[in-house]
Design a protein around this motif. Structure first.
Motif, PDB file in Angstrom:
ATOM      1  N   ASP A 123     -30.774 -27.363 -61.762  1.00  0.00           N
ATOM      2  CA  ASP A 123     -31.025 -27.294 -63.293  1.00  0.00           C
ATOM      3  C   ASP A 123     -32.240 -26.495 -63.569  1.00  0.00           C
ATOM      4  O   ASP A 123     -32.461 -25.533 -64.524  1.00  0.00           O
ATOM      5  CB  ASP A 123     -31.486 -28.858 -63.614  1.00  0.00           C
ATOM      6  CG  ASP A 123     -30.170 -29.817 -63.780  1.00  0.00           C
ATOM      7  OD1 ASP A 123     -29.159 -29.068 -63.621  1.00  0.00           O
ATOM      8  OD2 ASP A 123     -30.352 -30.676 -63.889  1.00  0.00           O
ATOM      9  N   VAL A 124     -33.160 -26.410 -62.539  1.00  0.00           N
ATOM     10  CA  VAL A 124     -34.542 -25.685 -62.908  1.00  0.00           C
ATOM     11  C   VAL A 124     -34.145 -24.162 -62.881  1.00  0.00           C
ATOM     12  O   VAL A 124     -34.688 -23.373 -63.518  1.00  0.00           O
ATOM     13  CB  VAL A 124     -35.875 -26.041 -61.998  1.00  0.00           C
ATOM     14  CG1 VAL A 124     -36.912 -24.913 -61.907  1.00  0.00           C
ATOM     15  CG2 VAL A 124     -36.183 -27.475 -62.385  1.00  0.00           C
ATOM     16  N   LEU A 181     -41.415 -28.607 -58.492  1.00  0.00           N
ATOM     17  CA  LEU A 181     -40.736 -29.980 -58.573  1.00  0.00           C
ATOM     18  C   LEU A 181     -41.806 -30.762 -57.871  1.00  0.00           C
ATOM     19  O   LEU A 181     -41.387 -30.490 -56.552  1.00  0.00           O
ATOM     20  CB  LEU A 181     -39.568 -30.068 -58.495  1.00  0.00           C
ATOM     21  CG  LEU A 181     -38.650 -29.227 -59.696  1.00  0.00           C
ATOM     22  CD1 LEU A 181     -37.167 -29.311 -59.499  1.00  0.00           C
ATOM     23  CD2 LEU A 181     -38.782 -29.869 -61.053  1.00  0.00           C
ATOM     24  N   ARG A 224     -32.790 -35.422 -50.751  1.00  0.00           N
ATOM     25  CA  ARG A 224     -34.040 -35.022 -51.795  1.00  0.00           C
ATOM     26  C   ARG A 224     -34.627 -33.939 -50.850  1.00  0.00           C
ATOM     27  O   ARG A 224     -34.534 -33.840 -49.660  1.00  0.00           O
ATOM     28  CB  ARG A 224     -34.909 -36.211 -51.921  1.00  0.00           C
ATOM     29  CG  ARG A 224     -34.644 -37.385 -52.684  1.00  0.00           C
ATOM     30  CD  ARG A 224     -34.218 -36.816 -54.050  1.00  0.00           C
ATOM     31  NE  ARG A 224     -33.992 -38.058 -54.839  1.00  0.00           N
ATOM     32  CZ  ARG A 224     -34.794 -38.660 -55.853  1.00  0.00           C
ATOM     33  NH1 ARG A 224     -35.938 -38.083 -56.005  1.00  0.00           N
ATOM     34  NH2 ARG A 224     -34.476 -39.724 -56.356  1.00  0.00           N
ATOM     35  N   ASN A 266     -41.631 -34.176 -57.209  1.00  0.00           N
ATOM     36  CA  ASN A 266     -40.868 -35.461 -57.358  1.00  0.00           C
ATOM     37  C   ASN A 266     -40.013 -35.624 -56.190  1.00  0.00           C
ATOM     38  O   ASN A 266     -39.113 -36.299 -56.599  1.00  0.00           O
ATOM     39  CB  ASN A 266     -40.663 -35.922 -58.691  1.00  0.00           C
ATOM     40  CG  ASN A 266     -39.789 -35.098 -59.279  1.00  0.00           C
ATOM     41  OD1 ASN A 266     -39.417 -33.917 -58.916  1.00  0.00           O
ATOM     42  ND2 ASN A 266     -39.060 -35.421 -60.309  1.00  0.00           N
ATOM     43  N   ASP A 274     -31.408 -31.397 -59.160  1.00  0.00           N
ATOM     44  CA  ASP A 274     -32.716 -31.161 -59.993  1.00  0.00           C
ATOM     45  C   ASP A 274     -32.880 -29.610 -59.889  1.00  0.00           C
ATOM     46  O   ASP A 274     -33.544 -28.987 -60.890  1.00  0.00           O
ATOM     47  CB  ASP A 274     -33.842 -32.306 -59.532  1.00  0.00           C
ATOM     48  CG  ASP A 274     -33.384 -33.758 -59.665  1.00  0.00           C
ATOM     49  OD1 ASP A 274     -32.735 -34.039 -60.758  1.00  0.00           O
ATOM     50  OD2 ASP A 274     -33.888 -34.261 -58.978  1.00  0.00           O
ATOM     51  N   PRO A 289     -37.236 -33.634 -55.504  1.00  0.00           N
ATOM     52  CA  PRO A 289     -35.834 -33.298 -56.368  1.00  0.00           C
ATOM     53  C   PRO A 289     -34.775 -33.425 -55.527  1.00  0.00           C
ATOM     54  O   PRO A 289     -34.776 -32.959 -54.211  1.00  0.00           O
ATOM     55  CB  PRO A 289     -36.284 -32.193 -57.126  1.00  0.00           C
ATOM     56  CG  PRO A 289     -37.059 -31.168 -55.956  1.00  0.00           C
ATOM     57  CD  PRO A 289     -38.038 -32.454 -55.266  1.00  0.00           C
ATOM     58  N   THR A 290     -33.627 -33.441 -56.237  1.00  0.00           N
ATOM     59  CA  THR A 290     -32.262 -33.480 -55.478  1.00  0.00           C
ATOM     60  C   THR A 290     -31.998 -31.967 -55.692  1.00  0.00           C
ATOM     61  O   THR A 290     -32.590 -31.405 -56.521  1.00  0.00           O
ATOM     62  CB  THR A 290     -31.291 -34.561 -56.225  1.00  0.00           C
ATOM     63  OG1 THR A 290     -30.985 -34.101 -57.641  1.00  0.00           O
ATOM     64  CG2 THR A 290     -31.651 -36.122 -56.008  1.00  0.00           C
TER      65      THR A 290
END
Length: 139
Positions: free
Chosen positions: A40-41, A29, A78, A31, A37, A33-34
Motif C-alpha cells: 500500500d505504501v 512503517l 510481518r 509497526n 501494508d 507491517p505485513t
C-alpha cells in the motif's frame, strides 16, 4: 578478440530501484507491517510497482538480512527493519506485533556456553494481550 559474455548474477544480488523503494517502505512503517501494508505504501507513491514485485523484493531483502521476516502463525507474516537479535510479542486481540527489548538478557550466551551450540538465528514470539487492548476491554 574476446567475447563480452554476461554472467547472470545470483538471485537478488543486484540492487534495484524497486528494492530500494520496498526497503524504504519497511523502514517508514514502525509497526511490523505485513506485505500488504508495505505494498500500500509503495503503490501510493509508485503506482506502476506491482504487488508481485513488492513480494519478490521482500523475499530478497529477507534473504539478504536487510529486513527481518517475522512468521506469525495463522496470520500474515510481518516485516521488521530491525535485524538485530530481539524478541517479539503478538497481541491475540488486535494482531499487533511489538518489539521486546532484550538488553541485559543474553539467552544465546547460555545456550552457546552451557551446551556448545552455535546459534545462527532464532524466531521467538510471545503471545498475549497488548496494553491498549487490555485497557479498552477494562482489564
Amino acid at each position: 578478440m574476446t567475447a563480452n559474455v554476461q554472467v547472470p548474477s545470483p538471485r537478488g544480488s543486484r540492487n534495484t530501484k524497486q528494492r530500494a523503494v520496498v526497503l524504504d517502505a519497511v523502514r517508514s512503517l514502525h509497526n511490523h507491517p505485513t506485505s500488504a501494508d508495505i505494498y500500500d505504501v509503495v503503490h501510493r507513491d509508485h503506482p506502476n510497482v506491482s504487488r508481485a514485485t513488492v513480494y519478490r523484493n521482500l523475499s530478497v531483502l529477507s534473504e539478504r538480512a536487510e529486513v527481518l521476516r517475522i512468521p506469525v502463525p495463522n496470520a500474515a507474516d510481518r516485516y521488521d527493519f530491525r535485524c538485530d537479535n530481539h524478541f517479539h510479542a503478538k497481541c491475540s486481540r488486535c494482531g499487533g506485533v511489538f518489539d521486546i527489548e532484550t538488553e541485559g538478557v543474553d539467552p544465546l550466551a547460555r545456550i552457546m556456553d552451557d551446551h556448545g551450540f552455535e546459534v545462527t538465528g532464532f524466531d521467538l514470539a510471545f503471545s498475549g494481550v497488548c496494553p491498549d487492548c487490555r485497557r479498552n476491554s477494562g482489564e
